[in-house]
Enzyme design. Structure first.
Site, PDB file in Angstrom:
ATOM      1  N   CYS A 137      -6.331  -5.664   1.759  1.00  0.00           N
ATOM      2  CA  CYS A 137      -6.675  -4.295   2.155  1.00  0.00           C
ATOM      3  C   CYS A 137      -7.105  -4.258   3.625  1.00  0.00           C
ATOM      4  CB  CYS A 137      -7.749  -3.735   1.227  1.00  0.00           C
ATOM      5  SG  CYS A 137      -7.847  -1.929   1.283  1.00  0.00           S
ATOM      6  N   HIS A 160      -5.831  -4.846  -4.368  1.00  0.00           N
ATOM      7  CA  HIS A 160      -7.048  -5.437  -4.901  1.00  0.00           C
ATOM      8  C   HIS A 160      -6.752  -5.969  -6.300  1.00  0.00           C
ATOM      9  CE1 HIS A 160      -9.731  -4.043  -1.736  1.00  0.00           C
ATOM     10  NE2 HIS A 160      -9.178  -2.844  -1.822  1.00  0.00           N
TER      11      HIS A 160
END
Length: 268
Positions: free
Chosen positions: A106, A206
């Site tokens: 991310c 994630h």
């Protein structure tokens, strides 16, 4: 009790986690960002018997890592600026040149690119900042937040579908004149993430490290460091065992029949 391990809600627990490398295992360093988010991304690795995982922004400890993970961030540009100021950015690049794997998730993925742009001041006053230059990407911040559950497969293993989730702002694209080799393919066939080789990669997903096959892929270059006793770890089974232990603990110390009676009592 001290023998029941349930995922924490926030990063308070980071204060009691390891901060130094150790001998005899694959050392995995998570870069300790000021605005670190989604630290539960690393819970499975932390329990894996093949791995010693530690959190640090100490340049000497980063130099000892086999794998460096750049985590998510609540303010990517601010954290990137600080990494450049405190010498950690240079330490990461030096470790990678020395053979360490670097992977970003991310915000960490965004940091690994050539540049981050924020023309609309989504994260602050800085409108542009050079990244680490490890990936041929550029990220432009936007106010629209992506939040979704995803299924994907690794490019080198298209037959196995894995799971994770996305929660981020910003769009990452190839640098002009460059091409991006994807790390994964989404369930709909779209490319995801970026990979230079098996030791340099980034993703928006994630939970990617909750998938045992991806962990095996990440650790494969360091198989020579593992002892015969080391084996993969089933984190999903571990979590179920912990919740069963918690349930037994509650049953032992709480008058549940009374709780059920109160819940079902008619107060009208």
């Amino acid at each position: 009790y001290k023998d029941i391990h349930i995922e924490e809600e926030d990063s308070v627990a980071l204060a009691v986690k390891a901060v130094q490398a150790e001998r005899g295992k694959v050392n995995v360093a998570v870069v300790l960002l000021r605005h670190l988010s989604n630290f539960t991304d690393f819970n499975v690795l932390e329990r894996d018997p093949r791995v010693h995982l530690f959190y640090t922004n100490n340049v000497d400890e980063l130099a000892k890592a086999d794998i460096i993970l750049l985590p998510g961030s609540k303010n990517t540009i601010d954290d990137l600026y600080e990494l450049r100021q405190n010498g950690v950015a240079q330490a990461i690049l030096q470790a990678h040149r020395g053979g360490a794997t670097v992977m970003g998730i991310c915000g960490g993925y965004q940091i690994m690119g050539q540049q981050i742009l924020d023309p609309n001041h989504v994260e602050g006053e800085l409108e542009a900042l050079p990244g680490l230059g490890l990936l041929p990407t550029i990220t432009c911040m936007s106010g629209e937040k992506v939040t979704c559950q995803v299924k994907f497969c690794m490019c080198h293993e298209p037959s196995e579908m894995l799971e994770g989730y996305e929660i981020h702002m910003g769009v990452t694209t190839p640098l002009e004149g460059e091409t991006m080799q994807p790390l994964n393919y989404m369930e709909n066939g779209n490319p995801e993430g970026c990979k230079v080789d098996d030791t340099c990669m980034g993703t928006y997903i994630h939970g990617i490290l909750d998938n045992p096959s991806f962990i095996d892929y990440l650790l494969k270059p360091y198989a020579h460091k593992l002892t015969e006793e080391a084996s993969a770890f089933d984190y999903h089974q571990f979590k179920e065992q912990q919740y069963d232990k918690l349930a037994d603990h509650v049953r032992k110390h709480v008058n549940l029949p009374l709780v059920y009676q109160i819940l079902t009592k008619d107060y009208d």
